[in-house]
Design an enzyme around this catalytic site. Structure first.
Site, short mmCIF file in Angstrom:
data_model
loop_
_atom_site.label_atom_id
_atom_site.label_comp_id
_atom_site.label_asym_id
_atom_site.label_seq_id
_atom_site.Cartn_x
_atom_site.Cartn_y
_atom_site.Cartn_z
N ASN A 27 -15.30 -9.97 -21.48
CA ASN A 27 -15.94 -8.93 -22.29
C ASN A 27 -15.55 -9.02 -23.77
OD1 ASN A 27 -17.60 -6.74 -22.59
ND2 ASN A 27 -16.30 -5.29 -21.47
N HIS A 79 -16.04 5.68 -10.23
CA HIS A 79 -15.57 6.32 -11.47
C HIS A 79 -16.25 7.68 -11.62
CE1 HIS A 79 -14.52 2.42 -13.88
NE2 HIS A 79 -14.01 2.40 -12.66
N ARG A 125 -11.82 7.55 -9.05
CA ARG A 125 -11.03 7.55 -10.27
C ARG A 125 -11.55 8.68 -11.16
NH1 ARG A 125 -11.21 3.01 -15.11
NH2 ARG A 125 -12.69 4.49 -16.00
N TYR A 153 -10.81 6.67 -23.58
CA TYR A 153 -11.20 5.66 -22.62
C TYR A 153 -11.77 6.32 -21.36
CZ TYR A 153 -11.22 2.61 -18.77
OH TYR A 153 -11.67 1.95 -17.66
N ASP A 191 -6.70 5.96 -14.66
CA ASP A 191 -6.42 4.79 -15.51
C ASP A 191 -5.85 5.26 -16.85
OD1 ASP A 191 -6.38 2.35 -16.80
OD2 ASP A 191 -8.44 1.80 -16.26
N HIS A 209 -4.94 3.14 -19.08
CA HIS A 209 -5.48 2.12 -19.99
C HIS A 209 -4.48 1.67 -21.06
CE1 HIS A 209 -9.02 -0.11 -21.60
NE2 HIS A 209 -9.30 -0.09 -20.33
N GLU A 215 -2.96 3.80 -13.01
CA GLU A 215 -3.29 2.43 -13.41
C GLU A 215 -2.86 2.13 -14.84
OE1 GLU A 215 -7.36 1.54 -12.58
OE2 GLU A 215 -7.53 0.12 -14.23
N GLU A 268 -5.18 -6.03 -14.65
CA GLU A 268 -6.56 -6.46 -14.89
C GLU A 268 -6.68 -7.40 -16.09
OE1 GLU A 268 -8.25 -2.45 -15.29
OE2 GLU A 268 -8.81 -2.95 -17.33
N ARG A 305 -3.97 -5.82 -9.88
CA ARG A 305 -5.39 -5.68 -10.23
C ARG A 305 -6.05 -6.96 -10.71
NH1 ARG A 305 -8.42 -1.83 -10.51
NH2 ARG A 305 -9.25 -2.02 -12.61
N HIS A 360 -9.82 -5.45 -10.14
CA HIS A 360 -10.69 -4.95 -11.20
C HIS A 360 -12.15 -5.15 -10.80
CE1 HIS A 360 -11.61 -5.31 -15.82
NE2 HIS A 360 -11.82 -4.09 -15.38
N GLU A 391 -12.30 -1.77 -6.93
CA GLU A 391 -13.04 -0.94 -7.89
C GLU A 391 -14.54 -1.22 -7.78
OE1 GLU A 391 -12.03 -1.74 -11.99
OE2 GLU A 391 -12.60 0.27 -12.61
N TRP A 411 -6.26 -0.12 -27.09
CA TRP A 411 -7.43 0.52 -26.51
C TRP A 411 -7.38 0.31 -25.01
CZ3 TRP A 411 -11.51 -1.02 -23.44
CH2 TRP A 411 -12.45 0.00 -23.15
O1 EZ4 Z 1 -11.60 -1.44 -19.85
O2 EZ4 Z 1 -13.45 -3.79 -17.91
O3 EZ4 Z 1 -10.30 -0.21 -14.79
N1 EZ4 Z 1 -11.16 -0.58 -15.52
C1 EZ4 Z 1 -11.02 -0.83 -16.81
C2 EZ4 Z 1 -12.24 -1.36 -17.52
C3 EZ4 Z 1 -11.87 -2.22 -18.73
C4 EZ4 Z 1 -13.04 -3.11 -19.06
C5 EZ4 Z 1 -12.69 -4.08 -20.17
O4 EZ4 Z 1 -13.71 -5.03 -20.35
O5 EZ4 Z 1 -9.96 -0.62 -17.36
O6 EZ4 Z 1 -13.08 -0.30 -17.90
CO CO Z 2 -8.40 -0.32 -15.90
#
Ligand code: EZ4
Ligand code: CO
Length: 402
Positions: free
Chosen positions: A37, A122, A147, A159, A210, A212, A236, A262, A283, A312, A339, A402
């Site tokens: 990505n 999600h 989630r 996020y 998550d 993140h 996560e 991930e 992950r 992931h 996921e 991020w």
């Molecule tokens: O931010 O796949 O758990 N899922 C995640 C995703 C990641 C994206 C990054 O390309 O954290 O949403």
């Molecule tokens: Co994630």
């Protein structure tokens, strides 16, 4: 059987995908996903300019030897671009193997170990009320694991929460957007969110969250403790995972299960996370971790330490990876959860597939190989658009994760 041709198809049916098609002299072809990505064309070039010429004439059944050839043979090891490129080749070869033998890939990985692959959805909302509505909707759809992410008072965007009413998709066309972040507000908010979710929906549903990569070890320890009454399935990515021993500190303080990996690419990236039992779920996923050949070794290593998989499965992982994940999840013993973030209708049309969702579980189907195809004509009507994941800053402007 010999490989006679290999080429890359880049398309953007709602978001960008890098797909590898390997063709053989017997007319059988295989598909692999190489999507990274925000850095898609780097993988496309790595494959087209450096890897694909080396594949012509090889026996596609030699998945182990070809994997080692691409990993050791490059001299330069690991990293997301390299490992996504190797993964694309590996997936396509397993697809060919399955088609040539007339059997689904899960039968080549050990056969069925369970009836179906438990997936989590999600749910999100701009605030707690909206997030609760979305959890309710996903329970009605049949999901058993969800989630939950919600907007935070005082923080404009975060996020996992869409800013428009389109489905959540973090990468956006154009240059990277920037958001602002307050760890203090987040840490106060998340326990309130999960208290409400548990109160409204009871004890049965598996709940995930998550972080993140946005906490320090001691902040993550605090959040894990605060969430203990709500019995999460996992917390996560509490930390960026480059410093594996950072997870030790979280572990000393909380029994909330931890998932990470991930963004990791090789077994070496997670060696201590696993062997020190600092995590509960790994992950890493097919596309970013070298395909079946490497992920099977990671899963087997993790099994020694009571670590289960939680691959992931966001929408930047194409239907080819999604299918692969389901074959993998059906076959290995230490599967945990997968996921599932559904793709757009356009993506599903470009990649016809035999997998499906039913009552909380997904099933890869019994088509030989991976059971995914690509409609190249339709794909060509969705040309590549440069897109980026957002950049995140703290409230004072400091560049952050991020
Ligand atoms: O931010 O796949 O758990 N899922 C995640 C995703 C990641 C994206 C990054 O390309 O954290 O949403
Ligand atoms: Co994630």
């Amino acid at each position: 059987m010999k490989i006679v041709n290999a080429r890359i198809i880049v398309c953007s049916p709602g978001r960008n995908f890098v797909t590898l098609k390997i063709e053989t002299d017997e007319g059988i072809y295989g598909l692999g996903d190489g999507t990274l990505n925000g850095r898609e064309l780097a993988v496309a070039s790595y494959l087209t300019d450096h890897v694909l010429p080396c594949l012509i004439g090889r026996d596609p059944f030699q998945t182990e030897d070809i994997w080692q050839y691409l990993y050791r043979g490059a001299y330069w090891r690991r990293g997301p671009v390299t490992m996504a490129a190797i993964a694309a080749v590996d997936m396509a070869l397993w697809d060919i193997k399955g088609k040539a033998l007339g059997t689904p890939v899960y039968n080549l990985l050990g056969g069925r170990s369970r009836d179906g692959v438990l997936v989590y959805a999600h749910a999100h909302g701009a605030d707690i009320e909206e997030a609760l509505d979305d959890v309710g909707k996903h329970l009605e759809m049949g999901y058993l694991a969800i989630r939950v992410q919600s907007g935070i008072p005082g923080v404009a965007s975060t996020y996992g929460v869409p800013t428009s009413n389109r489905p959540y998709e973090p990468a956006e066309r154009g240059l990277p957007s920037e958001s602002r972040w307050s760890t203090e507000d987040y840490l106060r908010h998340v326990p309130k969110l999960f208290e409400r979710v548990r109160n409204q929906f009871g004890e049965q549903v598996a709940l995930l969250h998550d972080c993140h990569h946005r906490l320090t070890p001691i902040e993550a320890a605090r959040l894990g403790k605060d969430l203990e009454p709500f019995r999460l399935f996992w917390m996560e990515d509490p930390l960026p995972a480059e410093l594996q021993e950072g997870f030790a500190l979280i572990r000393q303080h909380t029994t909330t299960p931890i998932a990470t990996g991930e963004v990791l690419n090789s077994i070496w990236d997670a060696q201590e996370l696993i062997s020190c039992q600092w995590i509960d779920y790994i992950r890493m996923t097919l596309v970013h971790s070298g395909g079946f050949t490497h992920l099977k070794k990671i899963a087997d290593y993790a099994a020694l330490y009571h670590v289960r998989t939680g691959c992931h499965g966001a929408t930047d992982l194409s239907p080819v990876t999604m299918a692969g994940a389901l074959h993998f999840g059906l076959a290995i013993n230490n599967f945990g959860i997968q996921e599932h973030m559904p793709h757009t209708a356009e993506t599903d049309l470009v990649f016809p597939h035999s997998y499906h969702f039913e009552a909380g579980y997904m099933y890869p189907g019994d088509a030989p190989g991976l059971g995914v195809d690509i409609d190249e004509k339709l794909a060509s009507t969705f040309p590549y658009h440069r897109a980026y994941l957002p950049v995140n800053r703290k409230m004072d402007g400091t560049l952050f994760n991020w």
